[in-house]
Design a protein around this motif. Structure first.
Motif, mmCIF file in Angstrom:
data_model
loop_
_atom_site.group_PDB
_atom_site.id
_atom_site.type_symbol
_atom_site.label_atom_id
_atom_site.label_comp_id
_atom_site.label_asym_id
_atom_site.label_seq_id
_atom_site.Cartn_x
_atom_site.Cartn_y
_atom_site.Cartn_z
ATOM 1 N N SER A 129 30.113 81.818 75.530
ATOM 2 C CA SER A 129 30.649 81.162 76.410
ATOM 3 C C SER A 129 29.571 79.930 76.736
ATOM 4 N N GLY A 130 28.200 80.517 75.588
ATOM 5 C CA GLY A 130 27.042 79.483 75.640
ATOM 6 C C GLY A 130 26.177 79.748 74.583
ATOM 7 N N ALA A 131 25.082 78.828 74.487
ATOM 8 C CA ALA A 131 24.040 79.292 73.409
ATOM 9 C C ALA A 131 23.696 80.844 73.266
ATOM 10 N N ASP A 132 23.580 81.285 74.203
ATOM 11 C CA ASP A 132 22.803 82.492 74.765
ATOM 12 C C ASP A 132 23.717 83.252 76.160
ATOM 13 N N THR A 133 24.602 82.966 75.991
ATOM 14 C CA THR A 133 25.485 84.034 76.395
ATOM 15 C C THR A 133 26.910 84.133 76.119
ATOM 16 N N CYS A 134 27.159 85.427 76.257
ATOM 17 C CA CYS A 134 28.133 85.962 76.042
ATOM 18 C C CYS A 134 29.729 86.686 77.020
ATOM 19 N N CYS A 135 30.593 86.687 76.792
ATOM 20 C CA CYS A 135 31.201 86.959 78.295
ATOM 21 C C CYS A 135 33.118 88.212 78.449
ATOM 22 N N LYS A 136 33.319 88.610 79.326
ATOM 23 C CA LYS A 136 33.783 90.195 78.980
ATOM 24 C C LYS A 136 34.968 89.932 78.867
ATOM 25 N N LYS A 137 35.771 88.449 79.692
ATOM 26 C CA LYS A 137 36.896 88.505 79.943
ATOM 27 C C LYS A 137 37.101 87.165 80.643
ATOM 28 N N THR A 138 37.844 86.552 80.270
ATOM 29 C CA THR A 138 37.798 85.504 80.888
ATOM 30 C C THR A 138 38.925 85.060 82.548
ATOM 31 N N PRO A 139 38.609 84.552 83.429
ATOM 32 C CA PRO A 139 37.775 82.648 83.564
ATOM 33 C C PRO A 139 36.426 83.193 82.559
ATOM 34 N N CYS A 140 35.319 83.178 81.873
ATOM 35 C CA CYS A 140 34.514 82.885 81.694
ATOM 36 C C CYS A 140 33.661 82.164 83.077
ATOM 37 N N TRP A 141 33.319 80.833 83.285
ATOM 38 C CA TRP A 141 33.051 80.382 84.847
ATOM 39 C C TRP A 141 32.806 81.563 85.543
ATOM 40 N N ASN A 142 33.184 82.574 85.757
ATOM 41 C CA ASN A 142 32.942 83.704 86.489
ATOM 42 C C ASN A 142 31.533 84.233 86.213
ATOM 43 N N LEU A 143 30.806 84.764 86.754
ATOM 44 C CA LEU A 143 29.110 85.066 86.164
ATOM 45 C C LEU A 143 29.435 85.949 86.119
#
Length: 180
Positions: A129-143
């Motif tokens: 979800s970002g250059a240095d950020t990985c996401c567990k599940k959507t929505p990825c705007w949820n920190l």
């Protein structure tokens, strides 16, 4: 929204830069499920429309056949105003991208190739979800769903390293013979 990478089956992505294994050709420098249009790679109109409107005539428009009839509204179908929506998508559903491919252990995010988040996090945070950020599940705007680590060329902000020049994030590669 923010473009978000989703891991692909590594067999769908090129591991070597030859036409036979990469899905690239001199005429079409995109993945096998994409088409080259006005300098970018888009998911094929034939696939998006189940063959009904197979010819791309705009970033978000597909036509029934390549002819002057494409000026008629009944012969063209438009979908999606913004990159990453409707027919204005790449083979994985994200925004159209520049020609070229990432290595098999990499994913495309914001026009650059990064090592897959699934590999960096043992599949705990498989979505980039970002250059240095990985996401567990959507929505990825949820920190609460994300994890950020490192910076340029460290932590999650790294390339796949299959070749020495890919240790850091890099642009997708196209052989000189395959450039449009």
């Amino acid at each position: 929204g923010m473009p978000m990478g989703v891991d692909s089956d590594p067999d769908e992505i090129a591991h070597a830069p030859s036409e036979a294994t990469s899905g690239l050709s001199v005429a079409d420098p995109c993945r096998v499920d994409e088409e080259f249009y006005l300098g970018l790679c888009y998911k094929q109109c034939a696939t998006l429309t189940n063959g009904t409107f197979p010819i791309r005539v705009a970033a978000n428009g597909c036509c029934k056949e390549l002819s002057m009839r494409c000026v008629l509204g009944s012969e063209v179908d438009f979908s999606g105003l913004f990159p990453g929506s409707g027919y204005n998508v790449n083979g994985e559903g994200g925004p159209p991208h520049n020609p070229g491919l990432c290595d098999g252990n990499e994913e495309l995010h914001a026009g650059m190739c990064y090592k897959k988040c699934s590999l960096l996090t043992n599949s705990e945070y498989p979505l980039r979800s970002g250059a240095d950020t990985c996401c567990k599940k959507t929505p990825c705007w949820n920190l609460l769903h994300t994890k950020t680590l490192g910076g340029q060329c460290q932590g999650f902000g790294v390339g796949g390293g299959m070749v020495s020049t890919h240790e850091c994030p890099h642009a997708p590669t196209v052989d000189d013979a395959q450039k449009p």
